[in-house]
Enzyme design. Structure first.
Site, PDB file in Angstrom:
ATOM      1  N   LYS A  84      31.357  29.223  -8.970  1.00 30.58           N
ATOM      2  CA  LYS A  84      31.418  29.041 -10.440  1.00 30.58           C
ATOM      3  C   LYS A  84      30.947  30.071 -11.014  1.00 30.58           C
ATOM      4  O   LYS A  84      29.854  30.761 -11.025  1.00 30.58           O
ATOM      5  CB  LYS A  84      30.487  27.721 -10.513  1.00 30.58           C
ATOM      6  CG  LYS A  84      30.881  26.885 -11.832  1.00 30.58           C
ATOM      7  CD  LYS A  84      30.045  25.507 -11.666  1.00 30.58           C
ATOM      8  CE  LYS A  84      30.295  24.768 -12.837  1.00 30.58           C
ATOM      9  NZ  LYS A  84      29.284  23.677 -12.781  1.00 30.58           N
ATOM     10  N   VAL A  85      31.853  30.455 -12.143  1.00 32.44           N
ATOM     11  CA  VAL A  85      31.423  31.766 -12.875  1.00 32.44           C
ATOM     12  C   VAL A  85      31.403  31.226 -14.437  1.00 32.44           C
ATOM     13  O   VAL A  85      32.320  30.650 -14.821  1.00 32.44           O
ATOM     14  CB  VAL A  85      32.240  32.818 -12.497  1.00 32.44           C
ATOM     15  CG1 VAL A  85      32.316  33.535 -11.243  1.00 32.44           C
ATOM     16  CG2 VAL A  85      33.799  32.663 -12.821  1.00 32.44           C
TER      17      VAL A  85
END
Ligand code: E4P
Length: 220
Positions: A84-85
């Site tokens: 997750k960014v």
């Protein structure tokens, strides 16, 4: 429509996975802090062993080089990790890099259709628009979901899945399903609410009572 649970609480994840209705898990730094676990990597490893589907694990840094290093560490935990960014230029650069190597990426903190277009162009597996947080500031979270679904539907080259996040109520889930969103990530309490209807409880109590009157049992 896929259901992910939005929590880092292992006992909640185990309990909900046992329903057979869970397709994945999302976590974020706030949920990890709330879980009280002191070893993030081990926590994520445990979650990936409970659920077969994607488990989102978020990077902690904000600069490209450190995020990239963290992402590589997270991606190695298990095959079902979705890194997750954040939806920032550096986050999308990490996304492009990871997705071209076949790693699943969830681009988080999406609050506009323009941002969702960028996430798709960066090859995100999932984009996470936060509906509850938009509602909180007087904007319609569900209007954003409708926009993103329409835009992604117009381009066969966009294969990013719309992951409805910051879900606060069963109506968010129903509205998202009506719009054709691919996934909703839902807090455990809201997943439990989805099962509930007073007429189900009332009807079941009546059936149990009436069955007793028959004096019969069904062989098991
Ligand atoms: C998404 O993946 C986030 O973890 C989450 O849905 C945020 O929800 P909140 O606005 O309730 O914190």
């Amino acid at each position: 429509m896929k259901f992910f649970v939005d929590t880092a609480d292992l006992s909640e994840i185990k309990e909900l996975a046992a329903t057979g209705l869970l397709d994945g898990v999302t976590t974020n730094p706030s949920l990890v802090a709330k879980s009280g676990h002191s070893n993030f990597i081990e926590l994520i490893r445990e979650i990936t062993a409970i659920v077969e589907g994607p488990v989102s694990a978020e990077v902690a840094s904000t600069d490209y080089a450190t995020m990239m290093g963290e992402a590589q560490t997270l991606a190695k935990i298990a095959d079902n990790i979705a890194v997750k960014v954040p939806l920032t230029p550096a986050g999308l650069k990490v996304c492009k890099n990871l997705s071209s190597n076949g790693t699943m990426v969830n681009v988080t903190l999406c609050f506009s259709a323009a941002q969702a277009i960028l996430a798709a162009k960066a090859g995100a597996t999932f984009v996470s628009p936060f509906v509850g947080r938009l509602d909180d500031i007087g904007q319609s979270g569900m209007d954003l979901i409708a926009d993103i679904c329409a835009i992604y539907g117009a381009y066969s080259s966009f294969d990013t899945q719309v992951l409805v996040a910051s879900v606060r109520s069963p109506m968010h889930v129903v509205d998202a399903a009506r719009m054709g969103a691919d996934v909703a990530t839902i807090p455990p309490s809201v997943i439990r609410q989805l099962f509930k209807h007073p007429l189900t409880d009332k009807g079941l109590a009546q059936f149990v009572e009436d069955w007793k009157k028959t004096g019969q049992t069904i062989p098991v």
